[in-house]
Design a protein around this motif. Structure first.
Motif, mmCIF file in Angstrom:
data_model
loop_
_atom_site.group_PDB
_atom_site.id
_atom_site.type_symbol
_atom_site.label_atom_id
_atom_site.label_comp_id
_atom_site.label_asym_id
_atom_site.label_seq_id
_atom_site.Cartn_x
_atom_site.Cartn_y
_atom_site.Cartn_z
ATOM 1 N N GLU A 49 10.732 -39.447 -18.896
ATOM 2 C CA GLU A 49 11.421 -40.007 -17.757
ATOM 3 C C GLU A 49 10.274 -40.304 -16.803
ATOM 4 O OE1 GLU A 49 14.510 -41.424 -18.043
ATOM 5 O OE2 GLU A 49 14.850 -40.176 -19.811
ATOM 6 N N GLY A 50 10.443 -40.894 -15.687
ATOM 7 C CA GLY A 50 9.597 -40.948 -14.423
ATOM 8 C C GLY A 50 8.672 -42.369 -14.662
ATOM 9 N N ASP A 51 7.443 -42.374 -13.923
ATOM 10 C CA ASP A 51 6.674 -43.493 -14.061
ATOM 11 C C ASP A 51 6.203 -43.890 -15.083
ATOM 12 O OD1 ASP A 51 7.136 -43.920 -11.473
ATOM 13 O OD2 ASP A 51 5.355 -42.923 -10.712
ATOM 14 N N PRO A 52 6.179 -45.063 -15.764
ATOM 15 C CA PRO A 52 5.844 -45.501 -17.242
ATOM 16 C C PRO A 52 4.382 -45.439 -17.193
ATOM 17 C CG PRO A 52 6.767 -47.365 -16.197
ATOM 18 C CD PRO A 52 6.814 -46.188 -15.224
ATOM 19 N N VAL A 53 3.774 -45.036 -18.615
ATOM 20 C CA VAL A 53 2.491 -45.140 -19.171
ATOM 21 C C VAL A 53 2.253 -45.652 -20.106
ATOM 22 C CG1 VAL A 53 0.346 -44.056 -19.299
ATOM 23 C CG2 VAL A 53 1.996 -42.833 -17.614
ATOM 24 N N LEU A 54 1.821 -46.867 -20.444
ATOM 25 C CA LEU A 54 1.695 -47.610 -21.931
ATOM 26 C C LEU A 54 0.229 -47.393 -22.292
ATOM 27 C CD1 LEU A 54 2.680 -49.669 -23.759
ATOM 28 C CD2 LEU A 54 1.593 -51.379 -22.403
ATOM 29 N N LEU A 55 0.070 -46.454 -23.448
ATOM 30 C CA LEU A 55 -0.860 -46.407 -24.391
ATOM 31 C C LEU A 55 -1.229 -47.401 -25.076
ATOM 32 C CD1 LEU A 55 -0.285 -42.501 -24.706
ATOM 33 C CD2 LEU A 55 -1.297 -43.528 -22.733
ATOM 34 N N VAL A 56 -2.773 -47.764 -25.214
ATOM 35 C CA VAL A 56 -2.947 -48.839 -26.119
ATOM 36 C C VAL A 56 -4.105 -48.378 -26.965
ATOM 37 C CG1 VAL A 56 -3.734 -51.207 -26.367
ATOM 38 C CG2 VAL A 56 -2.694 -50.423 -24.471
ATOM 39 N N GLY A 63 -0.438 -45.790 -33.306
ATOM 40 C CA GLY A 63 -0.011 -45.657 -31.751
ATOM 41 C C GLY A 63 0.337 -44.218 -31.960
ATOM 42 N N ARG A 64 0.684 -43.601 -33.087
ATOM 43 C CA ARG A 64 0.882 -42.040 -33.090
ATOM 44 C C ARG A 64 -0.468 -41.228 -32.974
ATOM 45 N NH1 ARG A 64 1.191 -43.826 -38.539
ATOM 46 N NH2 ARG A 64 -0.285 -42.837 -39.902
ATOM 47 N N VAL A 65 -1.610 -41.795 -32.744
ATOM 48 C CA VAL A 65 -2.900 -41.117 -32.505
ATOM 49 C C VAL A 65 -2.606 -40.336 -31.008
ATOM 50 C CG1 VAL A 65 -4.172 -42.900 -31.700
ATOM 51 C CG2 VAL A 65 -5.205 -41.072 -32.600
ATOM 52 N N TRP A 66 -2.146 -41.144 -30.298
ATOM 53 C CA TRP A 66 -1.782 -40.674 -28.880
ATOM 54 C C TRP A 66 -0.915 -39.342 -28.656
ATOM 55 C CZ3 TRP A 66 -5.401 -42.722 -25.646
ATOM 56 C CH2 TRP A 66 -5.803 -43.984 -25.787
ATOM 57 N N LEU A 75 3.585 -36.245 -20.902
ATOM 58 C CA LEU A 75 5.167 -35.806 -20.576
ATOM 59 C C LEU A 75 5.432 -34.609 -19.670
ATOM 60 C CD1 LEU A 75 6.583 -36.102 -24.419
ATOM 61 C CD2 LEU A 75 7.186 -37.767 -22.427
ATOM 62 N N ARG A 76 4.637 -33.602 -20.012
ATOM 63 C CA ARG A 76 4.407 -32.444 -19.175
ATOM 64 C C ARG A 76 4.089 -32.776 -17.603
ATOM 65 N NH1 ARG A 76 1.544 -30.089 -23.634
ATOM 66 N NH2 ARG A 76 -0.483 -30.455 -22.403
ATOM 67 N N ALA A 77 3.410 -33.806 -17.468
ATOM 68 C CA ALA A 77 2.946 -34.325 -16.040
ATOM 69 C C ALA A 77 4.238 -35.040 -15.297
ATOM 70 C CB ALA A 77 1.811 -34.984 -16.116
ATOM 71 N N GLY A 78 5.366 -35.286 -16.219
ATOM 72 C CA GLY A 78 6.299 -35.865 -15.796
ATOM 73 C C GLY A 78 6.643 -37.483 -15.931
ATOM 74 N N PHE A 79 5.695 -37.946 -16.535
ATOM 75 C CA PHE A 79 5.614 -39.442 -16.979
ATOM 76 C C PHE A 79 6.373 -39.919 -17.968
ATOM 77 C CE2 PHE A 79 1.417 -38.589 -14.921
ATOM 78 C CZ PHE A 79 1.600 -39.620 -13.894
ATOM 79 N N ARG A 80 6.845 -41.206 -17.922
ATOM 80 C CA ARG A 80 7.463 -41.782 -19.296
ATOM 81 C C ARG A 80 6.288 -42.369 -20.004
ATOM 82 N NH1 ARG A 80 10.754 -47.475 -18.685
ATOM 83 N NH2 ARG A 80 11.042 -47.947 -21.003
ATOM 84 N N VAL A 81 6.358 -42.373 -21.378
ATOM 85 C CA VAL A 81 5.201 -42.594 -22.193
ATOM 86 C C VAL A 81 5.798 -43.832 -23.365
ATOM 87 C CG1 VAL A 81 3.366 -41.843 -23.491
ATOM 88 C CG2 VAL A 81 4.195 -40.287 -21.525
ATOM 89 N N ILE A 82 4.856 -44.773 -23.066
ATOM 90 C CA ILE A 82 5.375 -45.643 -24.353
ATOM 91 C C ILE A 82 4.007 -45.955 -25.267
ATOM 92 C CG2 ILE A 82 5.886 -48.179 -25.005
ATOM 93 C CD1 ILE A 82 6.405 -46.662 -21.520
ATOM 94 N N THR A 83 4.496 -45.678 -26.580
ATOM 95 C CA THR A 83 3.109 -46.096 -27.610
ATOM 96 C C THR A 83 3.710 -47.287 -28.371
ATOM 97 O OG1 THR A 83 3.869 -44.614 -29.131
ATOM 98 C CG2 THR A 83 2.061 -43.720 -27.417
ATOM 99 N N PHE A 84 2.724 -47.974 -29.332
ATOM 100 C CA PHE A 84 3.267 -48.976 -30.138
ATOM 101 C C PHE A 84 2.257 -48.952 -31.220
ATOM 102 C CE2 PHE A 84 0.633 -51.087 -27.166
ATOM 103 C CZ PHE A 84 -0.256 -51.939 -27.948
ATOM 104 N N ASP A 85 2.941 -49.766 -32.378
ATOM 105 C CA ASP A 85 2.090 -50.067 -33.650
ATOM 106 C C ASP A 85 2.413 -51.672 -33.714
ATOM 107 O OD1 ASP A 85 1.100 -47.684 -34.584
ATOM 108 O OD2 ASP A 85 2.910 -47.110 -35.405
ATOM 109 N N ARG A 86 1.481 -52.360 -33.866
ATOM 110 C CA ARG A 86 1.396 -53.838 -33.896
ATOM 111 C C ARG A 86 1.328 -54.392 -35.414
ATOM 112 N NH1 ARG A 86 -1.767 -58.185 -34.803
ATOM 113 N NH2 ARG A 86 -1.312 -60.099 -33.314
#
Length: 298
Positions: A49-56, A63-66, A75-86
């Motif tokens: 949850e929290g402010d979103p961070v998109l990892l590219v 994307g699972r490398v992140w 996540l520990r810092a309180g961010f929402r995190v989005i990763t993806f595979d194209r």
């Protein structure tokens, strides 16, 4: 098409990291979804949850490398995190992945479909170059950017390396997996990592397995290269942190420093004792630098 939130145990698995970095994920709330963006399908993992961070990630890297180091720290810092595979259907004339301009257009659509704007974005190598193009074309979608191992122009070494890789592909030549693994390690790992021989053996095993599975990254088509962007980056007003990796041979750190200097609200940090995979070789330093930047801009 979307899947509902599900709580599930994640198996122990490799990302792009050696055996000594194997990790077991805890039971956590993950939002899994699939989105169609232009001609590609994006499979996303959305956590926290929290402010979103998109990892590219870099081209051809899942994307699972992140999830090995950066996702847990965010996540520990309180961010929402989005990763993806194209996932895009291959065609005979298509490049293995989108060039920076097309990749930026896809990221723009992705951010808008997910209603993330303005959001923080983090990218490495080719992923960072796509974010640079997004900073130029749709800066209002971004609140902060972190660019690792990026460049604002070509240099002789990178040009010749790309030309050599394209010649290799054009001739249909595939290097033997063991040799390809050694070459990948020589180009991407730092001298500090090479001194830890057990760790290097793990990297070589991983790279060789990746080569045998046909999962190694590929060069970008030449007509997708954006050229010199340093002058254009002088118009960007989004707070941006640029990280260079001390022993990076693929994107040498002075090229990263040029990008940081070109951005009016840019900062530059050089991470010591690591090569092109600095975010995996020195994750504690990388994460601390990234989180300090995010906190300083709030």
């Amino acid at each position: 098409m979307e899947k509902a939130d599900e709580e599930m145990p994640l198996p122990t698995k490799w990302c792009v990291a050696p055996m000594h970095m194997l990790y077991k994920c805890q039971r956590l709330r993950r939002r899994m979804r699939t989105l169609r963006v232009k001609s590609a399908q994006f499979v996303l993992q959305d956590e926290g949850e929290g402010d979103p961070v998109l990892l590219v990630s870099d081209g051809g890297v899942p994307g699972r490398v992140w999830h090995l180091h950066q996702v847990p720290a965010l996540l520990r810092a309180g961010f929402r995190v989005i990763t993806f595979d194209r996932d895009a259907p291959p065609t005979p004339e298509s490049a293995p992945g989108p060039g920076p301009r097309r990749g930026a257009a896809e990221l723009s659509d992705l951010i808008q479909q997910l209603e993330l704007a303005p959001c923080r974005v983090v990218g490495v190598s080719h992923g960072a170059e796509m974010i640079q193009e997004l900073l130029l074309t749709r800066p209002e979608l971004l609140s902060h950017a972190v660019l690792m191992a990026t460049r604002g122009r070509d240099d002789l070494f990178s040009e010749k390396m790309a030309d050599a890789e394209r010649d290799l592909l054009a001739h249909g030549t595939r290097l033997p997996p063991r040799y390809a693994a050694w070459l990948r390690a020589a180009l991407n790992l730092s001298p500090s990592t090479w001194q830890r021989e057990e760790e290097v053996l793990d990297w070589l095993d991983l790279f060789e397995a990746s080569e045998r599975a046909g999962a190694s990254s590929m060069p970008t088509a030449s007509d997708e290269e954006p050229g010199d962007r340093l002058q254009a980056l002088g118009q960007v007003r989004v707070p941006t942190l640029v990280m260079g990796f001390e022993h990076d041979l693929i994107v040498r750190p002075h090229l990263c420093a040029e990008v940081g200097a070109a951005l009016p609200r840019g900062q530059y940090a050089q991470i010591p004792d690591c090569g092109h995979y600095g975010y995996l070789e020195q994750p504690v330093r990388v994460n601390q630098t990234m989180l300090t930047f995010f906190r300083s801009c709030t």
